[in-house]
Design a protein around this motif. Sequence first.
Motif, PDB file in Angstrom:
ATOM      1  N   LYS B   9      32.552  31.040  42.730  1.00 16.75           N
ATOM      2  CA  LYS B   9      33.997  31.040  42.570  1.00 16.75           C
ATOM      3  C   LYS B   9      34.441  29.890  41.670  1.00 16.75           C
ATOM      4  O   LYS B   9      35.289  30.042  40.802  1.00 16.75           O
ATOM      5  N   ARG B  10      33.820  28.713  41.935  1.00 15.33           N
ATOM      6  CA  ARG B  10      34.194  27.531  41.155  1.00 15.33           C
ATOM      7  C   ARG B  10      33.808  27.690  39.692  1.00 15.33           C
ATOM      8  O   ARG B  10      34.553  27.324  38.795  1.00 15.33           O
ATOM      9  N   THR B  11      32.623  28.296  39.456  1.00 18.07           N
ATOM     10  CA  THR B  11      32.190  28.540  38.067  1.00 18.07           C
ATOM     11  C   THR B  11      33.173  29.478  37.388  1.00 18.07           C
ATOM     12  O   THR B  11      33.579  29.264  36.240  1.00 18.07           O
ATOM     13  N   TYR B  12      33.553  30.527  38.161  1.00 16.98           N
ATOM     14  CA  TYR B  12      34.486  31.504  37.598  1.00 16.98           C
ATOM     15  C   TYR B  12      35.808  30.843  37.223  1.00 16.98           C
ATOM     16  O   TYR B  12      36.327  31.028  36.121  1.00 16.98           O
ATOM     17  N   SER B  13      36.357  30.053  38.142  1.00 20.09           N
ATOM     18  CA  SER B  13      37.659  29.456  37.824  1.00 20.09           C
ATOM     19  C   SER B  13      37.528  28.410  36.710  1.00 20.09           C
ATOM     20  O   SER B  13      38.452  28.219  35.922  1.00 20.09           O
ATOM     21  N   TRP B  14      36.361  27.751  36.643  1.00 19.33           N
ATOM     22  CA  TRP B  14      36.122  26.803  35.541  1.00 19.33           C
ATOM     23  C   TRP B  14      36.203  27.556  34.205  1.00 19.33           C
ATOM     24  O   TRP B  14      36.852  27.133  33.264  1.00 19.33           O
ATOM     25  N   LEU B  15      35.533  28.702  34.146  1.00 18.65           N
ATOM     26  CA  LEU B  15      35.513  29.513  32.916  1.00 18.65           C
ATOM     27  C   LEU B  15      36.898  30.097  32.640  1.00 18.65           C
ATOM     28  O   LEU B  15      37.383  30.093  31.510  1.00 18.65           O
ATOM     29  N   ASP B  16      37.529  30.608  33.727  1.00 16.96           N
ATOM     30  CA  ASP B  16      38.824  31.272  33.568  1.00 16.96           C
ATOM     31  C   ASP B  16      39.879  30.298  33.048  1.00 16.96           C
ATOM     32  O   ASP B  16      40.700  30.650  32.199  1.00 16.96           O
ATOM     33  N   GLU B  17      39.809  29.063  33.533  1.00 15.27           N
ATOM     34  CA  GLU B  17      40.772  28.047  33.118  1.00 15.27           C
ATOM     35  C   GLU B  17      40.668  27.806  31.607  1.00 15.27           C
ATOM     36  O   GLU B  17      41.662  27.574  30.927  1.00 15.27           O
ATOM     37  N   ARG B  18      39.463  27.876  31.109  1.00 17.20           N
ATOM     38  CA  ARG B  18      39.248  27.582  29.694  1.00 17.20           C
ATOM     39  C   ARG B  18      39.354  28.806  28.790  1.00 17.20           C
ATOM     40  O   ARG B  18      39.835  28.729  27.673  1.00 17.20           O
TER      41      ARG B  18
END
Lengths: 143, 362
Positions: B9-18
């Motif tokens: 989830k954290r990886t996803y939101s890290w990517l999504d944010e960018r």
Amino acid sequence: MAVSRRQFTNLLLGGGLLGWLGSALYPIVSFLRPPKIPEANVQSVKAGLASEFSANSSEILKFGRQPVILIRTESGDFRALAATCTHLDCIVQYRSDLKQIWCACHNGLYDLKGRNISGPPPRPLDQFAVNIVNDEILVSKIA
Amino acid sequence: MGRRRNMAKRTYSWLDERFHISPLIEFMRHKYVPVHRHTVWYYMGGVALFLFIVQVVTGILLVLYYQPDEESAFESVRFITTKVSFGWLIRSVHSWSANLMVFFVFVHMFSTFFTRAFRKPRELTWMSGFVLMALALGFGFTGYLLPWNELAFFATKVGTDITGALPFIGEPVKILLRGGPDVTGATLSRFYAIHIALLPAIFAAILFLHLLFVQRQGMHEPDYLQRLPKEKKKLIPFFPNFLLRDTLLWLMVLNIVLFLAVFFPWELGEKADPFAPAPEGIAPEWYFMFMFQTLKLIPGHVLFVEGEVLGILFFTLVGIAWMFVPLWDLKQRPERRPRPMTVIGVAGIVYIIIFTIWGYMA
């Protein structure tokens, strides 16, 4: 005819772009064209002894970079012809059963004088001269 | 388990944010594929794509041992098939998969044609697909020469000589392709460069466009389905349902390729000799056979034109017409049967099949 400042700038930029394209493409296109490799000007080649060449058979000779087919007919005569089919560049062969020259690629047939007699070849095969000097077969270009 | 999910989830939101990938996921989530009696054809392009991936993987492996040189090309392929561990398998898979890829590209193309999926708004999808097919044939033609065997040598002589028959540009193009007036080691170098660098680069770019078009526009629905109200259509989500079915089929195709590669290993033949007569039974790859057979039948001269020029012009014109099918598509009145486009397509297939069989029988 008045040329506006904008038109003039467009012309200058457009022309510059075209010039740039040309100067970039020219070396690339030139690079793709293979340089001409000088070819040894072969006038004639030796093809072994006539006494060892059996009748109703053939051999492909290297005439410089060009293949040439040397045929001894049933009656013992020698014939030499360019071995490259005039249709699509394949190398022809002598068919001892047909007594004719045959191209396996598209079923083209030539007679023993190199004339295209059947199938798709559009032109006859070029002839070469054959001379026998002291039993040695000499195949040469016809001037 | 919970920790791992948290990490994802954290990886996803890290990517999504960018990179703002949520809209893309949303798009995928709302993409549906219609299910009807012609659905099976939707999978053909995917199979061709899968086989292309197989080609890339096995091709990269083969490059590690292959030597594009007149003296050593044939020997290096023999080395791959006899000495390198699983070399025989990789080479055989590359050859079989190449042939199947061309086959599935044809199936994909004709199914698109008969279901009229090339019509507005998919004109560019069809045209980019046509270019991909032409490139696939180019892959086949250039790859065929690389083992430097007798059959390939003469097929290449014929194939490149055909371009030489074209008016005006023919001769320069032929020299450009061959790297000189004859088929030699220079031709081998060029075909190698075209096969492993030029074509893959162009193919990848156009394939990206082609897939982008397909994703953006979704699957084409046959006419009768388009007229149905939405609630009467049967739809499945693209992700994961359709994609999973795709994957299952890819797995089956991989098994078929492996079966063929193991039980019918691709032959290497005899090393090419530029000073030997063309052997009997000389033939191009099967997908060029119908053209080869046609060229065989055209006489040396038709009126004042050389037969081969006529044949090449004919195939060039048909190819161009085929690429631009969406622009001249004959719209028929619904009551008119048989539909003219169907007749053209069937005639094309019948011609290809008859001439291919004839080519092998002759």
